[in-house]
Design an enzyme around this catalytic site. Sequence first.
Site, PDB file in Angstrom:
ATOM      1  N   ASP A   9       0.877  -1.171   0.000  1.00 56.64           N
ATOM      2  CA  ASP A   9       0.000   0.000   0.000  1.00 56.64           C
ATOM      3  C   ASP A   9       0.922   1.231   0.000  1.00 56.64           C
ATOM      4  O   ASP A   9       2.104   1.137   0.333  1.00 56.64           O
ATOM      5  CB  ASP A   9      -0.851  -0.055   1.277  1.00 56.64           C
ATOM      6  CG  ASP A   9      -1.496   1.271   1.609  1.00 56.64           C
ATOM      7  OD1 ASP A   9      -2.179   1.826   0.718  1.00 56.64           O
ATOM      8  OD2 ASP A   9      -1.305   1.762   2.729  1.00 56.64           O
ATOM      9  N   ASP A  11      -0.215   5.125   0.888  1.00 55.41           N
ATOM     10  CA  ASP A  11      -0.416   6.124   1.956  1.00 55.41           C
ATOM     11  C   ASP A  11      -0.500   5.474   3.332  1.00 55.41           C
ATOM     12  O   ASP A  11      -1.343   4.632   3.579  1.00 55.41           O
ATOM     13  CB  ASP A  11      -1.694   6.915   1.677  1.00 55.41           C
ATOM     14  CG  ASP A  11      -1.504   7.845   0.494  1.00 55.41           C
ATOM     15  OD1 ASP A  11      -2.263   7.685  -0.483  1.00 55.41           O
ATOM     16  OD2 ASP A  11      -0.586   8.671   0.526  1.00 55.41           O
TER      17      ASP A  11
HETATM   18  C1  XBP Z   1      -5.149   6.241   1.020  1.00 57.59           C
HETATM   19  C2  XBP Z   1      -6.352   6.939   0.571  1.00 57.59           C
HETATM   20  C3  XBP Z   1      -6.207   8.034  -0.433  1.00 57.59           C
HETATM   21  C4  XBP Z   1      -5.449   9.223   0.162  1.00 57.59           C
HETATM   22  C5  XBP Z   1      -5.766  10.476  -0.601  1.00 57.59           C
HETATM   23  O1  XBP Z   1      -4.884   5.313   0.008  1.00 57.59           O
HETATM   24  O2  XBP Z   1      -7.453   6.594   0.982  1.00 57.59           O
HETATM   25  O3  XBP Z   1      -7.514   8.445  -0.753  1.00 57.59           O
HETATM   26  O4  XBP Z   1      -5.897   9.409   1.496  1.00 57.59           O
HETATM   27  O5  XBP Z   1      -5.400  10.275  -1.948  1.00 57.59           O
HETATM   28  P1  XBP Z   1      -3.931   4.002   0.314  1.00 57.59           P
HETATM   29  P2  XBP Z   1      -6.410  10.784  -3.086  1.00 57.59           P
HETATM   30  O6  XBP Z   1      -3.770   3.900   1.811  1.00 57.59           O
HETATM   31  O7  XBP Z   1      -4.685   2.829  -0.289  1.00 57.59           O
HETATM   32  O8  XBP Z   1      -2.644   4.300  -0.381  1.00 57.59           O
HETATM   33  O9  XBP Z   1      -6.845  12.181  -2.712  1.00 57.59           O
HETATM   34  O10 XBP Z   1      -5.621  10.732  -4.369  1.00 57.59           O
HETATM   35  O11 XBP Z   1      -7.551   9.779  -3.026  1.00 57.59           O
HETATM   36 MG    MG Z   2      -2.934   3.163   3.442  1.00 60.00          MG
END
Ligand code: XBP
Ligand code: MG
Length: 261
Positions: A9, A11
Amino acid sequence: MALAAVVFDVDGTLVDSEQEGHRVAFNRAFEEMGLEDRWEPSAYRRLLAVPGGVARLAHYFRTAGVSPGEAQALATRLHRLKTAQLDGMIASGAIGLRPGVGELHADLRSAGVRLAVATTGSGGWVGALLGRLAPDAFEVVVTGSEVAVLKPDPACYHLALSRLALEPGEVVAVEDSPTGCAAALGAGLACVVVANSDTLDKCFPGAALVVSGFGGPPEASVVADPLGLDPCLPLRSRHLAAVLAAVAAAGPPAGASVGAR
Ligand code: XBP
Ligand code: MG
């Protein structure tokens, strides 16, 4: 089956990007549009339960009493501004890999394990971020822009498996949140959670292992070890291979879904 690939993953996992990255970008977008709204850390932590920046904004405005149609239109406009702000932060080097991620990647590569990404993050900035922080590290990158339904739906993991041409039993997912863990389990993958300051207090039903960081003690410790692996941190390829073997011996992870990829 042997460990053939690890799907990371983005973020909160590869990068601790939510509070000082996305949240700051959202607030700058509010300011750019002349809105008084600002998301403080505690409010943003709650909003993280809504995957996807556009959906998160639309949810926020609907709960503030804005009509669904207007909330969606506002969210779409603001998300474009937010993503531009985030692109600038990425270009300036404001977002870096979590401590220990590079060492794990090097160990996986030396063990011949393939690397991939499955994120809810929208396409544009994900490529820029990975290109800056880990160029050519990931054979497959699936973003939230490529699937119809975001995590906790397993769609992004199904697409990653399909592009890797691998079976779930050959792959381990590394996530940071209950949403991401559920998505990985839903695709039949074993999931290791590397929690962060926003998710350390959460429960991760079905996770094969939960640790608090990619480093070794005292920075990182084992939070939950349901399979009794007793890993000696920092997290390395051998630990992820042991997770896969233990999950295979214990049976399919809870929540595994069948279904077309
Ligand atoms: C995390 C999310 C993303 C980010 C914001 O994704 O939910 O929506 O918070 O990015 P992951 P965007 O943990 O699966 O990487 O504004 O581009 O959605
Ligand atoms: Mg994440």
